[in-house]
Design an enzyme around this catalytic site. Structure first.
Site, PDB file in Angstrom:
ATOM      1  CG  ASP A   1     -35.737 -69.819 -15.323  1.00  0.00           C
ATOM      2  OD1 ASP A   1     -34.541 -70.106 -15.508  1.00  0.00           O
ATOM      3  OD2 ASP A   1     -36.352 -70.121 -14.286  1.00  0.00           O
TER       4      ASP A   1
ATOM      5  CG  HIS B   1     -32.378 -72.405 -13.997  1.00  0.00           C
ATOM      6  ND1 HIS B   1     -33.531 -71.697 -13.769  1.00  0.00           N
ATOM      7  CD2 HIS B   1     -31.951 -72.831 -12.786  1.00  0.00           C
ATOM      8  CE1 HIS B   1     -33.789 -71.679 -12.471  1.00  0.00           C
ATOM      9  NE2 HIS B   1     -32.838 -72.371 -11.853  1.00  0.00           N
TER      10      HIS B   1
ATOM     11  CB  SER C   1     -34.637 -73.076  -9.226  1.00  0.00           C
ATOM     12  OG  SER C   1     -33.967 -71.874  -8.999  1.00  0.00           O
TER      13      SER C   1
END
Length: 462
Positions: free
Chosen positions: A95, A126, A337
């Site tokens: 990621d 994120h 996600s």
């Protein structure tokens, strides 16, 4: 094929890999093929020369720390943890990096393809959110915890929307970042994670979308195949978000007039690596009411769905035990996600409870215990919304009993001696005989009585 064919506003919707998109039109395409010979070599993570051109993402702390987040309640994780907490499992998070946080005590630096780091820097915020959903440990000060709170996280920073590559040319003042990370570096990161000791699950909350018929990276396909088939790792990938730049063109829903048509015949957009259905568990997003989220990308490769809205997770800017966030850059956190790590955490729970199961069996168990939609498999939620409690307890056809029971041969006891009913039978027979004789005598008297009654009647009438 597995699944049916075998048969932020969004603050942070997801990280889209760099690809070129053309006009999307529906075409009939076959499921992807794999060339195992194209797997990239395992090498130390390294990336191009980059620089940070935009400020890092900002976060806002959660107001009510004691509240259990809606996705956690919906999945009933409290009932799962007495049976499995993911202990002994390592989940690789490929990621934007994962910041060190007190709620991730087992964080392992896995390398950096974006900058000169070790994978534990997260400017985008994120990757830290994703890792927290998977494995944030339990804490009496907050209601939030990860799905598999005793699992460990291996962080590999592979992409960023805030960094940009530098090639020595002078850029215009104030030019924004273009982002770093593509399918080539993703393939290298998957190979690196697959060879890292102890990794049993890989989470990829990154998506590259290309028009149907445009093909895909042979190296990426070979990398996911290597991880899933050769290294026996459960690979989980996000299905993608329609509101992201790369995945705007949606695949059409099933046509009621052609219920038996193959959904591969009407694909407009390929979402990769999610579309590698035989190697990857592709995860769509649902709202709190269980309906598909408006942003989730459908496709014939979607296997299951998980909560992707109302997300709370670890705050990369506040590493203390109470450091949680549900808002990035002023917007709510949502997207496939964040649905994917709920499935990845569930895979860690299963692998901890049933270490004898291989990756395919773990994926099948997640699919078979999901809450199936009324019409069966569909391209938005696949086999349905995951159920971690059922996944670690249910009896699944063809799978090892979740309770570990063994069949044991038992001796058959001798039959008891039958009772002697002869005296009773003689008595019953005798009584029956007497009753029969009396009945015959009564019947024989009927003609005589009728004749006497008839004769008496004629005399009185004269």
């Amino acid at each position: 094929m597995r699944g049916h064919s075998r048969r932020i506003p969004v603050a942070l919707a997801g990280i889209a890999l760099a690809v070129s998109l053309g006009q999307a039109t529906a075409v009939a395409i076959p499921p992807p093929s794999i060339d195992p010979g194209r797997v990239p070599p395992n090498s130390a993570p390294s990336g191009p020369k980059t620089e940070l051109r935009d400020p890092c993402s900002t976060t806002q702390p959660v107001g009510d720390l004691a509240e259990v987040p809606a996705p956690q309640r919906a999945l009933d994780l409290e009932s799962v943890w007495p049976l499995s907490t993911g202990r002994g499992q390592t989940v690789a998070v490929i990621d934007t990096g994962v910041e060190r946080h007190s709620r991730l005590p087992g964080l392992i630096p896995g390398g950096d393809y974006v900058s000169a780091g070790d994978g534990t820097q997260d400017c985008d915020a994120h990757g830290t959110l994703v890792a927290g959903i998977i494995a944030a440990n339990r804490n009496g000060q907050t209601g939030f915890a990860g799905v598999a709170p005793d699992a460990r996280i291996l962080s590999i920073r592979q992409s960023s929307n805030i960094y940009r590559e530098t090639d020595g040319r002078k850029d215009a003042e104030g030019q924004n970042a273009k982002g770093v990370g593509n399918v080539s570096t993703l393939a290298r990161a998957i190979r690196h994670a697959a060879d890292f000791p102890g990794v049993t699950v890989i989470n990829i909350s990154e998506v590259a979308c290309v028009p149907a018929g445009a093909g895909d990276s042979a190296t990426l396909g070979a990398a996911v195949d290597y991880a899933a088939r050769i290294k026996d790792i459960v690979v989980v990938a996000a299905a993608g978000n329609l509101d992201s730049e790369a995945c705007r063109a949606s695949n059409p829903p099933p046509n009621p007039a052609a219920p038996h048509a193959s959904p591969w015949d009407s694909v407009t957009t390929i979402a990769t690596p999610a579309w590698y259905d035989d190697q990857v568990l592709a995860v769509g997003s649902v709202n709190p009411d269980g309906a598909p989220s408006a942003f989730t990308v459908p496709g014939p490769w979607v296997d299951v769905a998980a909560p992707g809205t109302d997300i709370t997770s670890l705050d990369p800017r506040r590493p203390e035990p109470t450091g949680l966030t549900n808002s990035v850059n002023g917007g709510s956190v949502q997207g496939t996600s964040f649905a994917a790590p709920y499935a990845a955490g569930t895979a860690a729970l299963i692998r901890s409870r049933f270490p004898q199961l291989n990756a395919r069996q773990v994926m099948d168990r997640i699919e078979q215990t999901a809450h199936a939609p009324a019409g069966g498999w569909d391209p938005f939620v696949g086999h349905g919304v995951i159920d971690p409690a059922a996944a670690v307890t249910a009896e699944v056809p063809g799978a090892t009993s979740p309770h570990g029971a063994q069949s044991t041969a038992m001796a058959i006891p001798d039959a008891p001696t039958p009772p002697d009913h002869r005296p009773r039978n003689v008595a019953v027979a005798g009584v029956g005989g007497v009753a029969a004789l009396l009945g015959l005598g009564l019947l024989a008297s009927f003609p005589l009585r009728r004749r006497l009654q008839r004769d008496g009647g004629e005399t009185s009438a004269g």
